[in-house]
Design a protein around this motif. Structure first.
Motif, PDB file in Angstrom:
ATOM      1  N   PHE A   1      -5.020   7.751   0.527  1.00  0.00           N
ATOM      2  CA  PHE A   1      -4.676   9.089   0.555  1.00  0.00           C
ATOM      3  C   PHE A   1      -4.840   9.800   1.895  1.00  0.00           C
ATOM      4  O   PHE A   1      -5.597   9.589   2.604  1.00  0.00           O
ATOM      5  N   VAL A   2      -3.911  10.425   2.204  1.00  0.00           N
ATOM      6  CA  VAL A   2      -3.463  11.375   3.356  1.00  0.00           C
ATOM      7  C   VAL A   2      -3.389  12.651   3.109  1.00  0.00           C
ATOM      8  O   VAL A   2      -2.270  13.086   2.435  1.00  0.00           O
ATOM      9  N   THR A   3      -4.237  13.461   3.150  1.00  0.00           N
ATOM     10  CA  THR A   3      -4.130  14.888   2.822  1.00  0.00           C
ATOM     11  C   THR A   3      -5.017  15.887   3.555  1.00  0.00           C
ATOM     12  O   THR A   3      -5.786  15.436   4.344  1.00  0.00           O
ATOM     13  N   ALA A   4      -4.576  17.189   3.534  1.00  0.00           N
ATOM     14  CA  ALA A   4      -5.279  18.224   4.301  1.00  0.00           C
ATOM     15  C   ALA A   4      -6.369  18.673   3.443  1.00  0.00           C
ATOM     16  O   ALA A   4      -7.419  19.450   4.278  1.00  0.00           O
ATOM     17  N   HIS A   5      -6.893  18.134   2.296  1.00  0.00           N
ATOM     18  CA  HIS A   5      -8.011  18.881   1.393  1.00  0.00           C
ATOM     19  C   HIS A   5      -9.013  17.814   1.396  1.00  0.00           C
ATOM     20  O   HIS A   5      -8.748  16.529   0.744  1.00  0.00           O
ATOM     21  N   GLU A   6     -10.355  17.963   1.708  1.00  0.00           N
ATOM     22  CA  GLU A   6     -11.442  17.260   1.529  1.00  0.00           C
ATOM     23  C   GLU A   6     -11.938  17.230  -0.028  1.00  0.00           C
ATOM     24  O   GLU A   6     -12.549  16.297  -0.339  1.00  0.00           O
TER      25      GLU A   6
ATOM     26  N   PHE B   1     -11.823   8.294  -4.839  1.00  0.00           N
ATOM     27  CA  PHE B   1     -12.342   7.038  -4.774  1.00  0.00           C
ATOM     28  C   PHE B   1     -12.661   6.260  -6.111  1.00  0.00           C
ATOM     29  O   PHE B   1     -12.651   5.537  -6.550  1.00  0.00           O
ATOM     30  N   GLU B   2     -13.012   7.378  -7.078  1.00  0.00           N
ATOM     31  CA  GLU B   2     -12.754   7.075  -8.477  1.00  0.00           C
ATOM     32  C   GLU B   2     -11.505   6.292  -8.972  1.00  0.00           C
ATOM     33  O   GLU B   2     -11.472   5.436  -9.839  1.00  0.00           O
ATOM     34  N   LEU B   3     -10.539   6.616  -8.493  1.00  0.00           N
ATOM     35  CA  LEU B   3      -9.332   5.901  -8.560  1.00  0.00           C
ATOM     36  C   LEU B   3      -8.819   4.773  -7.977  1.00  0.00           C
ATOM     37  O   LEU B   3      -7.742   4.308  -7.755  1.00  0.00           O
ATOM     38  N   GLN B   4      -9.962   4.269  -7.168  1.00  0.00           N
ATOM     39  CA  GLN B   4     -10.071   2.885  -6.328  1.00  0.00           C
ATOM     40  C   GLN B   4      -9.222   3.171  -5.146  1.00  0.00           C
ATOM     41  O   GLN B   4      -8.561   2.125  -4.682  1.00  0.00           O
ATOM     42  N   ALA B   5      -9.345   4.226  -4.477  1.00  0.00           N
ATOM     43  CA  ALA B   5      -8.327   4.434  -3.088  1.00  0.00           C
ATOM     44  C   ALA B   5      -9.080   3.506  -2.031  1.00  0.00           C
ATOM     45  O   ALA B   5     -10.462   3.500  -2.062  1.00  0.00           O
ATOM     46  N   VAL B   6      -8.634   2.925  -1.363  1.00  0.00           N
ATOM     47  CA  VAL B   6      -9.417   2.282  -0.294  1.00  0.00           C
ATOM     48  C   VAL B   6      -9.603   3.013   0.967  1.00  0.00           C
ATOM     49  O   VAL B   6     -10.508   2.734   1.685  1.00  0.00           O
ATOM     50  N   ASP B   7      -8.876   4.405   1.084  1.00  0.00           N
ATOM     51  CA  ASP B   7      -9.329   5.091   2.095  1.00  0.00           C
ATOM     52  C   ASP B   7      -8.888   6.622   1.948  1.00  0.00           C
ATOM     53  O   ASP B   7      -8.072   6.802   0.889  1.00  0.00           O
ATOM     54  N   TYR B   8      -9.204   7.495   2.680  1.00  0.00           N
ATOM     55  CA  TYR B   8      -9.030   9.053   2.219  1.00  0.00           C
ATOM     56  C   TYR B   8      -8.931   9.637   3.910  1.00  0.00           C
ATOM     57  O   TYR B   8      -9.912   9.791   4.695  1.00  0.00           O
ATOM     58  N   VAL B   9      -7.751   9.754   4.215  1.00  0.00           N
ATOM     59  CA  VAL B   9      -7.744  10.382   5.569  1.00  0.00           C
ATOM     60  C   VAL B   9      -7.194  11.789   5.633  1.00  0.00           C
ATOM     61  O   VAL B   9      -6.164  12.164   4.950  1.00  0.00           O
ATOM     62  N   LEU B  10      -7.688  12.415   6.596  1.00  0.00           N
ATOM     63  CA  LEU B  10      -7.471  13.861   6.587  1.00  0.00           C
ATOM     64  C   LEU B  10      -6.453  14.282   7.572  1.00  0.00           C
ATOM     65  O   LEU B  10      -6.288  13.619   8.693  1.00  0.00           O
ATOM     66  N   LYS B  11      -5.464  15.189   7.238  1.00  0.00           N
ATOM     67  CA  LYS B  11      -4.523  15.709   8.184  1.00  0.00           C
ATOM     68  C   LYS B  11      -5.300  16.583   9.239  1.00  0.00           C
ATOM     69  O   LYS B  11      -6.247  17.362   8.722  1.00  0.00           O
ATOM     70  N   PRO B  12      -4.918  16.806  10.368  1.00  0.00           N
ATOM     71  CA  PRO B  12      -3.725  16.126  10.873  1.00  0.00           C
ATOM     72  C   PRO B  12      -4.310  14.623  11.341  1.00  0.00           C
ATOM     73  O   PRO B  12      -5.580  14.519  11.598  1.00  0.00           O
TER      74      PRO B  12
ATOM     75  N   ALA C   1       0.712  -1.169  -0.021  1.00  0.00           N
ATOM     76  CA  ALA C   1       0.069  -0.046  -0.031  1.00  0.00           C
ATOM     77  C   ALA C   1       0.731   1.140   0.381  1.00  0.00           C
ATOM     78  O   ALA C   1       1.922   1.270   0.517  1.00  0.00           O
ATOM     79  N   LEU C   2       0.425   2.182  -0.861  1.00  0.00           N
ATOM     80  CA  LEU C   2       0.974   3.691  -0.312  1.00  0.00           C
ATOM     81  C   LEU C   2       0.019   4.556   0.428  1.00  0.00           C
ATOM     82  O   LEU C   2      -1.448   4.405   0.216  1.00  0.00           O
ATOM     83  N   PHE C   3       0.696   5.199   1.282  1.00  0.00           N
ATOM     84  CA  PHE C   3       0.150   6.437   2.066  1.00  0.00           C
ATOM     85  C   PHE C   3       0.389   7.790   1.451  1.00  0.00           C
ATOM     86  O   PHE C   3       1.467   7.988   1.462  1.00  0.00           O
ATOM     87  N   LEU C   4      -0.395   8.054   0.381  1.00  0.00           N
ATOM     88  CA  LEU C   4       0.099   9.086  -0.513  1.00  0.00           C
ATOM     89  C   LEU C   4      -0.908  10.424  -0.473  1.00  0.00           C
ATOM     90  O   LEU C   4      -1.907  10.481  -0.081  1.00  0.00           O
ATOM     91  N   ASP C   5      -0.005  11.600  -0.203  1.00  0.00           N
ATOM     92  CA  ASP C   5      -0.282  12.862  -0.378  1.00  0.00           C
ATOM     93  C   ASP C   5      -1.032  13.269  -1.560  1.00  0.00           C
ATOM     94  O   ASP C   5      -0.596  12.806  -2.639  1.00  0.00           O
TER      95      ASP C   5
END
Length: 120
Positions: A84-89, A96-107, A54-58
């Protein structure tokens, strides 16, 4: 989940964010090896040499963005899972269209990251 620990790659252009994610992921017993880099091009070089689970990706990075990297990875025969790990909602739907398994917001909170690892 198999007994084998996950190998993950953290990709973020901000070194403090990389260090925090690496530290949090190494505390999770389901994660074995944690690799990291600060650019999408560097991530592609690592992925040519190594398999990762897995990649944890900004998302917002100079050059190739996290979303663009995910598009490239979607063409792999067996693409790694992407969190995806990002500060942007704003990019959640596209992620998710790119098949991400999750989307985690910073912090990033440890409990939220643990849920992302579970999804991987």
């Amino acid at each position: 989940m198999s007994a084998a620990a996950l190998t993950v790659l953290v990709v973020d252009d901000e070194q403090p964010a990389v260090e925090e994610l690496v530290w949090l992921l190494r505390r999770d017993p389901r994660v074995g090896e944690v690799l990291s880099c600060t650019a999408s091009t560097e991530a592609l070089r690592i992925l040519q040499e190594r398999e990762v689970d897995a990649l944890f990706l900004d998302i917002s990075m100079p050059g190739l963005s996290g979303l663009e990297l995910a598009q490239v990875l979607s063409r792999f025969k067996q693409p790694p899972r992407i969190v995806f790990v990002t500060a942007h909602e704003a990019h959640a739907v596209e992620a998710f269209e790119l098949q991400a398994v999750d989307y985690v917001l910073k912090p990033v909170r440890a409990e939220r990251l643990a849920e992302a690892v579970r999804r991987v």
